[in-house]
Design a protein around this motif. Structure first.
Motif, PDB file in Angstrom:
ATOM      1  N   PRO A   8      41.283  43.377  26.163  1.00  0.00           N
ATOM      2  CA  PRO A   8      41.118  41.948  26.455  1.00  0.00           C
ATOM      3  C   PRO A   8      39.800  41.649  27.163  1.00  0.00           C
ATOM      4  CG  PRO A   8      43.289  42.704  27.100  1.00  0.00           C
ATOM      5  CD  PRO A   8      42.494  43.931  26.784  1.00  0.00           C
ATOM      6  N   ALA A  10      37.921  38.635  29.450  1.00  0.00           N
ATOM      7  CA  ALA A  10      38.084  37.367  30.187  1.00  0.00           C
ATOM      8  C   ALA A  10      36.707  36.854  30.592  1.00  0.00           C
ATOM      9  CB  ALA A  10      38.962  37.585  31.420  1.00  0.00           C
ATOM     10  N   ASN A  92      40.242  33.574  27.731  1.00  0.00           N
ATOM     11  CA  ASN A  92      40.855  34.896  27.556  1.00  0.00           C
ATOM     12  C   ASN A  92      40.836  35.226  26.069  1.00  0.00           C
ATOM     13  OD1 ASN A  92      41.398  35.531  30.171  1.00  0.00           O
ATOM     14  ND2 ASN A  92      43.573  35.060  30.095  1.00  0.00           N
ATOM     15  N   LEU A 130      34.776  39.159  33.279  1.00  0.00           N
ATOM     16  CA  LEU A 130      35.751  39.820  34.131  1.00  0.00           C
ATOM     17  C   LEU A 130      36.296  41.061  33.451  1.00  0.00           C
ATOM     18  CD1 LEU A 130      37.000  36.364  34.686  1.00  0.00           C
ATOM     19  CD2 LEU A 130      36.538  37.781  36.653  1.00  0.00           C
ATOM     20  N   ASN A 131      36.114  42.153  34.114  1.00  0.00           N
ATOM     21  CA  ASN A 131      36.634  43.387  33.531  1.00  0.00           C
ATOM     22  C   ASN A 131      38.143  43.408  33.600  1.00  0.00           C
ATOM     23  OD1 ASN A 131      34.492  45.041  32.648  1.00  0.00           O
ATOM     24  ND2 ASN A 131      33.833  45.136  34.792  1.00  0.00           N
ATOM     25  N   VAL A 132      38.733  43.938  32.594  1.00  0.00           N
ATOM     26  CA  VAL A 132      40.172  44.113  32.611  1.00  0.00           C
ATOM     27  C   VAL A 132      40.383  45.620  32.690  1.00  0.00           C
ATOM     28  CG1 VAL A 132      42.296  43.687  31.354  1.00  0.00           C
ATOM     29  CG2 VAL A 132      40.454  42.047  31.267  1.00  0.00           C
ATOM     30  N   LEU A 133      41.383  45.997  33.424  1.00  0.00           N
ATOM     31  CA  LEU A 133      41.651  47.412  33.706  1.00  0.00           C
ATOM     32  C   LEU A 133      41.341  48.383  32.568  1.00  0.00           C
ATOM     33  CD1 LEU A 133      45.095  47.046  35.440  1.00  0.00           C
ATOM     34  CD2 LEU A 133      42.916  47.470  36.495  1.00  0.00           C
ATOM     35  N   TYR A 138      46.931  49.378  27.890  1.00  0.00           N
ATOM     36  CA  TYR A 138      47.308  48.567  26.750  1.00  0.00           C
ATOM     37  C   TYR A 138      47.515  49.400  25.495  1.00  0.00           C
ATOM     38  CZ  TYR A 138      45.521  45.388  30.105  1.00  0.00           C
ATOM     39  OH  TYR A 138      45.299  44.726  31.260  1.00  0.00           O
TER      40      TYR A 138
ATOM     41  N   GLY B  40      44.893  40.295  31.623  1.00  0.00           N
ATOM     42  CA  GLY B  40      43.577  39.735  31.915  1.00  0.00           C
ATOM     43  C   GLY B  40      43.450  39.420  33.382  1.00  0.00           C
ATOM     44  N   ASP B  41      42.200  39.276  33.815  1.00  0.00           N
ATOM     45  CA  ASP B  41      41.929  39.029  35.225  1.00  0.00           C
ATOM     46  C   ASP B  41      42.256  37.608  35.640  1.00  0.00           C
ATOM     47  OD1 ASP B  41      41.112  41.532  35.662  1.00  0.00           O
ATOM     48  OD2 ASP B  41      38.971  41.126  35.656  1.00  0.00           O
ATOM     49  N   ILE B  42      42.183  36.709  34.683  1.00  0.00           N
ATOM     50  CA  ILE B  42      42.452  35.313  34.998  1.00  0.00           C
ATOM     51  C   ILE B  42      43.645  34.851  34.194  1.00  0.00           C
ATOM     52  CG2 ILE B  42      41.571  32.964  34.970  1.00  0.00           C
ATOM     53  CD1 ILE B  42      38.825  33.942  35.100  1.00  0.00           C
ATOM     54  N   ASN B  61      46.538  41.119  35.187  1.00  0.00           N
ATOM     55  CA  ASN B  61      45.788  42.358  35.042  1.00  0.00           C
ATOM     56  C   ASN B  61      46.633  43.562  34.650  1.00  0.00           C
ATOM     57  OD1 ASN B  61      43.346  43.564  35.003  1.00  0.00           O
ATOM     58  ND2 ASN B  61      42.798  42.944  37.076  1.00  0.00           N
TER      59      ASN B  61
END
Lengths: 152, 199
Positions: A8, A10, A92, A130-133, A138, B40-42, B61
């Motif tokens: 993902p 963001a 997103n 924004l980094n996602v883990l 996933y 996601g972060d948001i 997240n």
């Protein structure tokens, strides 16, 4: 059968409108549908899960966009205040079969195309990515399968 | 307290359904809390729900069926103790397997849950494609459901609605299958189903 990656992305973007001659909604629809279409064109074996975007306003109003397939119309809920000259759009991007790196490139390409089409009415500044883990979280390897080898 | 798990693939209409459900429960004076899990972060869904005045808790997240399973239970304990709601509506991410979420909920040790109802929403516009590409996840959503909701019924063709209904009945013959759209809200069959939970 191949596993599909799922990374993902963001984003937060500051959109500005330099002239009041144009409405906000068509340009944002153009951007999000372009992004969905580019995913499908460049990575035909990918699957758009959900590309969603939202902007909120101090008046309490908000607008939400939803892309679930390049072949379907973009869903829109809410509205943008008439006198709005800038907004922060949170996006997103949830797409199977395209790496985050490639999603970022596609997003940049979609923005360039749209800004070119709407020049000079709108401008965009990327506020943050924004980094996602890490992607292992996933990796639903038992549930996500793919018919063809994806394009990466 | 009743817990309603609203499952369905990404973009199938879970948030829209939850907004209507929460609105209905609130109109019946049932204290309702929504717990949203987004990858996601948001979180976008929770921002929308908050704008609409709902009491929303968020888990970001990660996915409640794996990395955030423990957090889901902790958050549930906390919101039950803080708010004592009549209904907790949980929206797992569209990538979550409901059976794993149920497994996580088995570790919940708070006040007894009168009911855990699983509402699965199908997207009839994409079901053909999803049944080819995401078969195990979509089948799992349907099999676990107490009620299968066919969303976007105002946009789907009658062929798409029929395919969705046939598919749902094939994998879960005992669950009621009801249509839903944000335009038409709840039809009689759906309302009757919901009423059994609000008793």
């Amino acid at each position: 059968m191949d596993k599909m990656i799922f990374e993902p992305l963001a984003l937060e973007q500051m959109w500005r409108r330099t002239t009041k001659d144009h409405d906000w909604v068509p340009v944002l629809l153009d951007y999000l549908s372009s992004l969905g279409s580019l995913c499908n064109e460049r990575f035909p074996s990918s699957l758009v899960g959900h590309i969603k975007a939202m902007a909120g306003f101090s008046s309490g109003e908000f607008i939400r966009f939803s892309v679930v397939s390049p072949g379907l119309p973009v869903g829109v809920d809410g509205h943008i205040p008439k006198d709005c000259t800038s907004l922060t759009l949170t996006v997103n991007v949830l797409v199977y079969g395209i790496s985050r790196f490639n999603l970022e490139s596609l997003n940049a390409e979609a923005l360039l195309q749209v800004l070119y089409r709407w020049d000079p009415a709108f401008s965009v500044t990327a506020l943050k990515r924004l980094n996602v883990l890490n992607k292992n979280i996933y990796d639903h390897s038992n549930t996500i399968m793919f018919k063809e080898k994806h394009n990466e | 307290m009743k817990l309603i798990l609203v499952t369905g693939f990404l973009g199938s209409g879970k948030t829209s359904l939850i907004i209507r459900l929460a609105d209905l429960f609130c109109k019946k004076d049932r204290k309702t809390v929504v717990l949203v899990n987004e990858i996601g972060d948001i979180g976008i869904d929770n921002m929308v729900m908050r704008k609409l005045g709902l009491n929303v808790w968020e888990l970001l997240n990660g996915c409640v069926c794996c990395s955030l399973a423990g957090d889901l239970v902790d958050m549930l304990h906390q919101l039950v103790s803080d708010h004592a709601p009549d209904f907790v509506v949980v929206e797992p991410s569209g990538a979550a397997d409901p059976s794993s979420v149920l497994k996580a909920l088995s570790f919940y040790k708070g006040p007894v849950l009168d009911k855990i109802a699983i509402l699965t929403i199908l997207d009839p516009l994409r079901l053909h494609v999803l049944m080819e590409v995401m078969t195990p996840l979509i089948v799992s959503h349907m099999k676990q459901a107490d009620c299968v909701v066919i969303g976007k019924s105002d946009m789907a063709t009658s062929d798409e609605m029929t395919f969705a209904e046939t598919t749902a009945r094939k994998y879960n013959p005992s669950a009621p299958v009801v249509p839903f759209s944000t335009v038409q809200y709840f039809n009689d069959a759906f309302y009757k189903e919901i009423k059994t939970w609000t008793k």
